[in-house]
Design a protein around this motif. Structure first.
Motif, mmCIF file in Angstrom:
data_model
loop_
_atom_site.group_PDB
_atom_site.id
_atom_site.type_symbol
_atom_site.label_atom_id
_atom_site.label_comp_id
_atom_site.label_asym_id
_atom_site.label_seq_id
_atom_site.Cartn_x
_atom_site.Cartn_y
_atom_site.Cartn_z
ATOM 1 N N GLU A 1 0.877 -1.174 0.000
ATOM 2 C CA GLU A 1 0.000 0.000 0.000
ATOM 3 C C GLU A 1 0.907 1.215 0.000
ATOM 4 O OE1 GLU A 1 -2.602 3.190 1.201
ATOM 5 O OE2 GLU A 1 -0.774 2.606 2.221
ATOM 6 N N LYS A 2 0.609 2.204 -0.843
ATOM 7 C CA LYS A 2 1.578 3.280 -1.071
ATOM 8 C C LYS A 2 1.822 4.210 0.119
ATOM 9 C CE LYS A 2 -1.793 5.685 -3.979
ATOM 10 N NZ LYS A 2 -2.045 6.202 -5.321
ATOM 11 N N MET A 3 0.821 4.461 0.957
ATOM 12 C CA MET A 3 1.051 5.310 2.120
ATOM 13 C C MET A 3 1.969 4.607 3.120
ATOM 14 S SD MET A 3 -1.727 7.723 4.095
ATOM 15 C CE MET A 3 -2.876 6.423 4.400
ATOM 16 N N GLY B 1 -3.919 2.487 -2.996
ATOM 17 C CA GLY B 1 -4.142 3.202 -1.753
ATOM 18 C C GLY B 1 -5.356 2.680 -1.023
ATOM 19 N N PRO C 1 -7.655 3.911 2.080
ATOM 20 C CA PRO C 1 -7.881 5.031 2.998
ATOM 21 C C PRO C 1 -8.011 4.555 4.446
ATOM 22 C CG PRO C 1 -9.763 4.738 1.499
ATOM 23 C CD PRO C 1 -8.746 3.712 1.142
ATOM 24 N N SER C 2 -7.310 5.250 5.334
ATOM 25 C CA SER C 2 -7.393 4.955 6.764
ATOM 26 C C SER C 2 -8.696 5.525 7.322
ATOM 27 C CB SER C 2 -6.195 5.575 7.483
ATOM 28 O OG SER C 2 -6.226 6.982 7.331
ATOM 29 N N ILE D 1 -9.195 9.266 7.059
ATOM 30 C CA ILE D 1 -9.495 9.665 5.675
ATOM 31 C C ILE D 1 -10.951 9.346 5.354
ATOM 32 C CG2 ILE D 1 -8.976 9.177 3.249
ATOM 33 C CD1 ILE D 1 -6.016 8.771 4.218
ATOM 34 N N LYS E 1 -6.993 13.880 4.462
ATOM 35 C CA LYS E 1 -7.053 13.550 3.038
ATOM 36 C C LYS E 1 -5.916 12.588 2.719
ATOM 37 C CE LYS E 1 -9.191 17.739 1.541
ATOM 38 N NZ LYS E 1 -9.804 18.256 0.421
ATOM 39 N N TYR E 2 -6.201 11.687 1.774
ATOM 40 C CA TYR E 2 -5.142 10.769 1.345
ATOM 41 C C TYR E 2 -4.074 11.601 0.638
ATOM 42 C CZ TYR E 2 -3.043 6.359 -0.005
ATOM 43 O OH TYR E 2 -2.186 5.300 -0.123
ATOM 44 N N PRO E 3 -2.808 11.440 1.032
ATOM 45 C CA PRO E 3 -1.755 12.263 0.426
ATOM 46 C C PRO E 3 -1.590 11.978 -1.063
ATOM 47 C CG PRO E 3 -0.812 10.569 1.862
ATOM 48 C CD PRO E 3 -2.299 10.493 2.013
ATOM 49 N N GLU E 4 -1.404 13.041 -1.821
ATOM 50 C CA GLU E 4 -1.196 12.903 -3.265
ATOM 51 C C GLU E 4 0.299 12.881 -3.566
ATOM 52 O OE1 GLU E 4 -3.389 15.696 -5.624
ATOM 53 O OE2 GLU E 4 -5.140 15.565 -4.307
#
Length: 193
Positions: free
Chosen positions: A77-79, A100, A102-103, A106, A112-115
């Protein structure tokens, strides 16, 4: 075989990280390495962070990988890739799933999910991006094989060719899922140069 190799797998509960780590560890043992594995389930059942640390070599005394010691970080997962990147060696490799999850903050609108996570990581370290969820869902036919797609990519990135990975998958996966997981593993290997 005197060098110790350090692999950190990170992601979110439910992504199959522990199974991927067990298949990896079983294969490394078959190749004759001493292997130590540690796993942490941080609220895994509720989508929390999950990490496994796999160390292998001639003789390994501890399963723990400290900051700046991982030869490779595999992020499902990217985050989570961003969260654990400080464990990667300066010349280490990152294999990241373009996905991604979302937690809770989020999902509730508190954050917000980081871009730009993947792009930012690509600018910092040697990064291979795999869209394992898309491949698992659309090519393999089962989203739950994303972990084995990622494992195939990891094995290729490490050039661990002395193992019969199909046999290892057969030994660690339920019989009715063996063929689909072998297909996912081979597809993951094809994605890494």
């Amino acid at each position: 075989m005197s060098k110790i190799n350090n692999i950190l797998l990170v992601g979110v509960g439910g992504q199959g990280i522990i199974l991927a780590s067990k298949v990896l560890s079983s294969g490394l043992i078959k190749a004759g390495y001493d292997v130590k594995m540690s796993e942490v389930h941080g609220m895994a059942q509720r989508g929390g962070s999950v990490t496994t640390q796999v160390r292998y070599g001639e003789k390994v005394y501890s399963p723990i990988i400290g900051k700046g010691q991982a030869d490779i970080v595999v992020a499902f997962e990217k985050m989570e890739a961003e969260r654990w990147i400080d464990h990667l060696k300066p010349k280490g490799k990152l294999v990241i799933n373009e996905y991604g999850i979302p937690s809770v903050p989020i999902l509730t609108g508190e954050a917000k999910y980081p871009e730009g996570v993947v792009e930012g990581l690509k600018n910092k370290v040697d990064t291979t991006v795999i869209n394992a969820v898309d491949i698992a869902k659309n090519e393999i036919g089962n989203i739950r094989t994303q972990n084995i797609v990622m494992l195939g990519g990891l094995v290729k990135a490490l050039n661990i060719d002395e193992v019969d990975w199909e046999e290892v998958i057969r030994e660690n996966v339920k019989e009715k899922f063996v063929d689909i997981n072998i297909k996912a593993f081979n597809r993951g290997k094809e994605l890494v140069k």
